[in-house]
Scaffold this motif. Structure first.
Motif, short mmCIF file in Angstrom:
data_model
loop_
_atom_site.label_atom_id
_atom_site.label_comp_id
_atom_site.label_asym_id
_atom_site.label_seq_id
_atom_site.Cartn_x
_atom_site.Cartn_y
_atom_site.Cartn_z
N PRO A 39 0.84 -1.21 0.00
CA PRO A 39 0.00 0.00 0.00
C PRO A 39 0.86 1.25 0.00
CG PRO A 39 0.09 -0.94 2.20
CD PRO A 39 0.84 -1.88 1.31
N LEU A 40 0.98 1.90 -1.13
CA LEU A 40 1.89 3.04 -1.26
C LEU A 40 1.45 4.25 -0.45
CD1 LEU A 40 2.71 2.74 -5.06
CD2 LEU A 40 4.18 2.15 -3.12
N VAL A 41 0.17 4.32 -0.08
CA VAL A 41 -0.29 5.44 0.72
C VAL A 41 0.40 5.44 2.09
CG1 VAL A 41 -2.26 4.25 1.78
CG2 VAL A 41 -2.35 6.73 1.41
N LYS A 42 0.92 4.30 2.51
CA LYS A 42 1.64 4.19 3.77
C LYS A 42 3.15 4.38 3.58
CE LYS A 42 -1.76 1.13 5.94
NZ LYS A 42 -1.97 -0.17 6.64
N GLY A 43 3.55 4.71 2.36
CA GLY A 43 4.96 4.88 2.06
C GLY A 43 5.46 6.28 2.41
N LEU A 44 6.64 6.59 1.93
CA LEU A 44 7.29 7.87 2.21
C LEU A 44 7.47 8.63 0.91
CD1 LEU A 44 8.87 9.76 4.17
CD2 LEU A 44 10.92 8.44 3.55
N LEU A 45 7.09 9.91 0.91
CA LEU A 45 7.28 10.77 -0.25
C LEU A 45 8.34 11.81 0.08
CD1 LEU A 45 6.46 11.59 -3.10
CD2 LEU A 45 4.64 13.01 -2.11
N ASN A 46 9.46 11.75 -0.64
CA ASN A 46 10.57 12.68 -0.44
C ASN A 46 10.78 13.41 -1.77
OD1 ASN A 46 12.83 14.09 0.25
ND2 ASN A 46 14.17 12.31 0.41
N GLY A 47 10.30 14.64 -1.85
CA GLY A 47 10.32 15.32 -3.14
C GLY A 47 9.40 14.60 -4.10
N HIS A 48 9.95 14.17 -5.23
CA HIS A 48 9.15 13.40 -6.20
C HIS A 48 9.40 11.90 -6.08
CE1 HIS A 48 9.44 17.44 -8.23
NE2 HIS A 48 8.14 17.24 -8.24
N ARG A 49 10.13 11.51 -5.05
CA ARG A 49 10.53 10.11 -4.87
C ARG A 49 9.61 9.42 -3.88
NH1 ARG A 49 15.56 8.00 -5.97
NH2 ARG A 49 16.15 6.08 -4.91
N LEU A 50 8.90 8.41 -4.35
CA LEU A 50 7.95 7.66 -3.53
C LEU A 50 8.56 6.32 -3.16
CD1 LEU A 50 5.12 7.14 -2.32
CD2 LEU A 50 4.40 6.37 -4.60
N VAL A 51 8.61 6.01 -1.86
CA VAL A 51 9.23 4.78 -1.36
C VAL A 51 8.16 3.86 -0.80
CG1 VAL A 51 10.99 3.80 0.16
CG2 VAL A 51 11.29 6.11 -0.77
N CYS A 52 8.13 2.63 -1.29
CA CYS A 52 7.16 1.64 -0.82
C CYS A 52 7.46 1.28 0.64
CB CYS A 52 7.22 0.39 -1.70
SG CYS A 52 6.15 -0.96 -1.12
N PRO A 53 6.44 1.12 1.48
CA PRO A 53 6.67 0.81 2.90
C PRO A 53 7.09 -0.63 3.16
CG PRO A 53 4.32 0.80 2.45
CD PRO A 53 4.99 1.27 1.19
N TRP A 54 6.93 -1.52 2.19
CA TRP A 54 7.23 -2.93 2.43
C TRP A 54 8.68 -3.30 2.12
CZ3 TRP A 54 2.51 -6.31 0.50
CH2 TRP A 54 1.41 -6.05 1.34
N HIS A 55 9.12 -3.02 0.89
CA HIS A 55 10.46 -3.47 0.48
C HIS A 55 11.31 -2.34 -0.11
CE1 HIS A 55 7.76 -7.07 0.14
NE2 HIS A 55 8.69 -7.54 0.95
N ASN A 56 10.87 -1.10 0.09
CA ASN A 56 11.65 0.08 -0.28
C ASN A 56 11.84 0.27 -1.79
OD1 ASN A 56 12.00 0.81 2.43
ND2 ASN A 56 13.80 -0.49 2.61
N ALA A 57 10.98 -0.31 -2.61
CA ALA A 57 11.00 0.03 -4.03
C ALA A 57 10.69 1.52 -4.17
CB ALA A 57 9.98 -0.79 -4.79
N CYS A 58 11.29 2.18 -5.16
CA CYS A 58 11.13 3.63 -5.33
C CYS A 58 10.56 3.96 -6.70
CB CYS A 58 12.46 4.34 -5.14
SG CYS A 58 13.16 4.17 -3.49
N PHE A 59 9.71 4.99 -6.72
CA PHE A 59 9.07 5.42 -7.96
C PHE A 59 9.10 6.94 -8.05
CE2 PHE A 59 7.09 1.59 -6.30
CZ PHE A 59 7.12 0.73 -7.38
N ASP A 60 9.05 7.45 -9.28
CA ASP A 60 8.95 8.89 -9.52
C ASP A 60 7.47 9.22 -9.73
OD1 ASP A 60 8.94 11.51 -10.61
OD2 ASP A 60 10.95 11.22 -11.44
N ILE A 61 6.91 10.04 -8.87
CA ILE A 61 5.47 10.32 -8.95
C ILE A 61 5.12 11.12 -10.19
CG2 ILE A 61 5.12 10.17 -6.45
CD1 ILE A 61 5.07 13.26 -6.42
N ARG A 62 6.08 11.76 -10.83
CA ARG A 62 5.78 12.58 -12.00
C ARG A 62 5.42 11.75 -13.22
NH1 ARG A 62 11.19 16.09 -11.51
NH2 ARG A 62 11.90 13.95 -11.12
N ASP A 63 6.07 10.61 -13.39
CA ASP A 63 5.79 9.77 -14.56
C ASP A 63 5.56 8.31 -14.20
OD1 ASP A 63 8.38 8.97 -13.90
OD2 ASP A 63 9.30 10.11 -15.54
#
Length: 243
Positions: free
Chosen positions: A53-77
């Motif tokens: 559930p990414l809503v429970k993750g961490l958003l640092n700038g445009h970098r979204l971190v998954c709360p389970w295994h720390n996969a990272c995504f760019d929220i812009r694209d």
């Protein structure tokens, strides 16, 4: 086909501050809404790795971190920035009208491959990756994502193409994961992107000066760049009486 009801107001502009995430709904579809630098972004709400559930993750700038295994995504694209996720996240259109934020659904897909370059036979460079685990597989994809169009060779002692090794001690060990879940990518994927997976290959030496790799079979491979991703050794279960 997308549902007929594809756009809806999801919140007011002041409901979120920069760095905040919110799960919203457009009809029956869950959407992750994120705000960064005063802009709103809408994405698929679950990680493409194990549906965290990414809503429970961490958003640092445009970098979204998954709360389970720390996969990272760019929220812009929606692009995947770091493993263990293989694919990126689909995004949806966002518009502001008066003080309301509207989201329009643009896809029903749950994940998307990051853009990657196709191999070009005119490029003479050869990059070799030693190791066919997750690190080696991601290294190969990273080269294509970075624009490399030359030859990519992955050497692995395993008899299999890269597969989900952590899952061997989880669902697969319990008989809950079918064989087709295990490969990280299909054979067609590696063929399409010109990634040559060579199984049952034992590397005996690598000479960084002459840029030569020797295999136990007697074959010599010349390379322009090499990456060593040989990983570690599995930790065996202790035999009876050794605990």
């Amino acid at each position: 086909m997308l549902a007929d009801y594809t756009e809806a107001p999801v919140c007011h502009v002041d409901d979120l501050v920069d760095g905040q995430l919110k799960l919203v709904h457009v009809g029956d579809t869950d959407v992750l809404l994120a705000r960064a630098d005063g802009q709103f972004y809408a994405l698929h709400p679950k990680c493409s790795h194990y549906q965290g559930p990414l809503v429970k993750g961490l958003l640092n700038g445009h970098r979204l971190v998954c709360p389970w295994h720390n996969a990272c995504f760019d929220i812009r694209d929606g692009h995947r920035l770091e493993s263990p996720a293989l694919n990126g996240l689909p995004t949806h259109e966002v518009r502001i009208e008066n003080d309301q934020v509207f989201v329009r659904l643009t896809t029903e897909k749950e994940s998307l491959e990051n853009p990657m370059s196709a191999p070009d036979e005119a490029n003479p460079d050869t990059y070799v990756i030693i190791g066919g685990g997750g690190a080696g597989a991601f290294a190969a994809e990273g080269m294509r994502e970075g624009g490399f169009t030359g030859k990519i060779i992955v050497l692995t002692e395993s008899g299999e193409a890269p597969y989900d090794r952590p899952n061997c001690s989880k669902d697969y060990l319990q008989g809950k994961a079918p064989d087709e879940w295990m490969p990280l990518r299909t054979d067609d994927f590696y063929t399409d992107y010109g990634i040559d997976i060579r199984t049952r290959q034992h590397v005996t030496s690598l000479d960084s000066t002459s840029k030569r790799i020797e295999l136990a079979s007697g074959e010599t491979i010349r390379y322009d760049k090499a990456v060593i991703c040989s990983g570690g050794k599995p930790n065996p279960l202790p035999a009876s009486g050794e605990i």
